[in-house]
Design a protein around this motif. Sequence first.
Motif, PDB file in Angstrom:
ATOM      1  N   HIS A 216       0.810  -1.217   0.000  1.00 53.22           N
ATOM      2  CA  HIS A 216       0.000   0.000   0.000  1.00 53.22           C
ATOM      3  C   HIS A 216       0.846   1.272   0.000  1.00 53.22           C
ATOM      4  N   LYS A 217       2.153   1.142   0.243  1.00 51.86           N
ATOM      5  CA  LYS A 217       3.035   2.307   0.211  1.00 51.86           C
ATOM      6  C   LYS A 217       3.353   2.750  -1.219  1.00 51.86           C
ATOM      7  N   ASN A 218       3.046   1.898  -2.202  1.00 50.47           N
ATOM      8  CA  ASN A 218       3.178   2.275  -3.614  1.00 50.47           C
ATOM      9  C   ASN A 218       4.603   2.665  -3.985  1.00 50.47           C
ATOM     10  N   LEU A 219       5.564   1.954  -3.446  1.00 49.83           N
ATOM     11  CA  LEU A 219       6.958   2.264  -3.756  1.00 49.83           C
ATOM     12  C   LEU A 219       7.319   1.877  -5.191  1.00 49.83           C
ATOM     13  N   TYR A 290      -2.892   4.409   0.527  1.00 50.72           N
ATOM     14  CA  TYR A 290      -3.729   4.571   1.716  1.00 50.72           C
ATOM     15  C   TYR A 290      -2.848   4.886   2.918  1.00 50.72           C
ATOM     16  N   GLU A 291      -3.287   5.836   3.750  1.00 57.69           N
ATOM     17  CA  GLU A 291      -2.613   6.172   5.009  1.00 57.69           C
ATOM     18  C   GLU A 291      -3.658   6.598   6.032  1.00 57.69           C
ATOM     19  N   SER A 314      -5.898   9.756   4.356  1.00 54.84           N
ATOM     20  CA  SER A 314      -5.946  10.932   5.228  1.00 54.84           C
ATOM     21  C   SER A 314      -5.038  12.059   4.769  1.00 54.84           C
ATOM     22  N   LEU A 315      -4.197  11.829   3.762  1.00 57.30           N
ATOM     23  CA  LEU A 315      -3.142  12.795   3.446  1.00 57.30           C
ATOM     24  C   LEU A 315      -3.657  14.194   3.107  1.00 57.30           C
ATOM     25  N   PRO A 316      -4.684  14.352   2.244  1.00 54.97           N
ATOM     26  CA  PRO A 316      -5.197  15.714   2.010  1.00 54.97           C
ATOM     27  C   PRO A 316      -5.771  16.358   3.270  1.00 54.97           C
ATOM     28  N   GLU A 317      -6.349  15.550   4.155  1.00 55.72           N
ATOM     29  CA  GLU A 317      -6.895  16.080   5.412  1.00 55.72           C
ATOM     30  C   GLU A 317      -5.787  16.643   6.298  1.00 55.72           C
ATOM     31  N   ILE A 318      -4.672  15.924   6.408  1.00 53.00           N
ATOM     32  CA  ILE A 318      -3.591  16.328   7.303  1.00 53.00           C
ATOM     33  C   ILE A 318      -2.728  17.430   6.692  1.00 53.00           C
ATOM     34  N   PHE A 319      -2.374  17.296   5.426  1.00 55.60           N
ATOM     35  CA  PHE A 319      -1.431  18.229   4.806  1.00 55.60           C
ATOM     36  C   PHE A 319      -2.102  19.478   4.238  1.00 55.60           C
ATOM     37  N   GLU A 320      -3.410  19.435   4.029  1.00 53.85           N
ATOM     38  CA  GLU A 320      -4.177  20.569   3.512  1.00 53.85           C
ATOM     39  C   GLU A 320      -3.531  21.138   2.237  1.00 53.85           C
ATOM     40  N   ASP A 321      -3.216  22.447   2.230  1.00 56.48           N
ATOM     41  CA  ASP A 321      -2.665  23.055   1.009  1.00 56.48           C
ATOM     42  C   ASP A 321      -1.141  23.085   1.009  1.00 56.48           C
ATOM     43  N   ALA A 322      -0.523  22.307   1.905  1.00 53.83           N
ATOM     44  CA  ALA A 322       0.936  22.337   2.032  1.00 53.83           C
ATOM     45  C   ALA A 322       1.624  21.225   1.252  1.00 53.83           C
ATOM     46  N   ALA A 323       0.915  20.584   0.330  1.00 56.76           N
ATOM     47  CA  ALA A 323       1.510  19.534  -0.492  1.00 56.76           C
ATOM     48  C   ALA A 323       1.020  19.658  -1.924  1.00 56.76           C
TER      49      ALA A 323
END
Length: 383
Positions: A216-219, A290-291, A314-323
Amino acid sequence: MRIGIDARMYRKSSAGIGRYIQNLIKNLFKIDKDNQYVLFMTAEDREEFEKLEIKNSLQIANCKLKIVTVDIPHYSLSEQTKLGPIIAREKLDLMHFTNFNHPIRYKGQFVTTIHDLTLFFFPETARRTNLIKRFGYRMVMKAACENSTKIIAVSESTKKDIIKTFHLPPEKIQVIYEAADDKIFKKPSLQDIDKLRKKYRLLPKVILTVGQWRSHKNLIGLVKAYELIRRKMGANLIILGQEDPEYLELKAAIDNSPYKRDIIRPGFVSDEELSAWYHLASVFVFPSFYEGFGLPGLEAMQVGAPVAASRAGSLPEIFEDAAYYFNPHSPQEMAQEILKILINDKIKAEQVARGFQIAKKYSWRKTAEETLKLYKQIIKSKS
């Protein structure tokens, strides 16, 4: 109150869950001088705890603490048959299982932290040799969700996954966010950074990712995106984290890459070296499908590395506009967003500034305060 905490994954090698347990315990001890804590640890965890906390922390002297050594590994038969009676002997007011796995026949009052549903959505993540993970995951997690008094979810995304999967009432689940640890990630010296550059003969740009070797880490997708980038500029791909000998597909993807010499795998590193890599990074990439929270990305932001992340979990929820976000199923789109940061200093500076602001929103002290408040609410409601 007499509160038990399952700290059998306290050690650093336990990765994200280990960070969670370490920082939760450390900050609970700083803010709570009234209640007694009983930590259940393996001998290895206890040794690391005593080195990190007892010898280096004045706060622990003010805390009522008991450590119970239990050499009972996670996801084991003995976890189900022996751990419950050991916990019951301590006559706790509340037990906190810091991951979903717990003795399902335990009858005491408890709260469970659910970090994510990775093994549910990606069952191939479980090692083939581990029968509990392979056959018992659904049963154990279902029991944890149904029998706990309260569930702590580390993000709203994880909360929604739990509700949808186990059909639980939203009020049973409380979101308590994690955070990056500013004391662990102090700025390294220029000599330490230069040492890494020389050791690995690094190219001008450094693309960094941190995490376990799991599907799921998509490396593999990141390796493909890196190859597209490498055709256009000199850059290394650094994959930090414990390698999994069973993940043959990733090993093959790296070995068969025309740029395999520029793909560096330092393995599991110390906090000091991890900090140096974060500071070296031209961009930090979070390519996961997925995270549940995304702690490494927040750590990268806190030390000033720009972040490119998948638009998943959850990444867009946690990082918001900083990524800068990309579709994790598209190596082309991933490469495109990473290149935006690598070739444009203005974009990079803007990302770094936004990342600092996002990282400031989270703190382990706040995590501990909200967790302690939940403990008190549960015990008060049952008294």
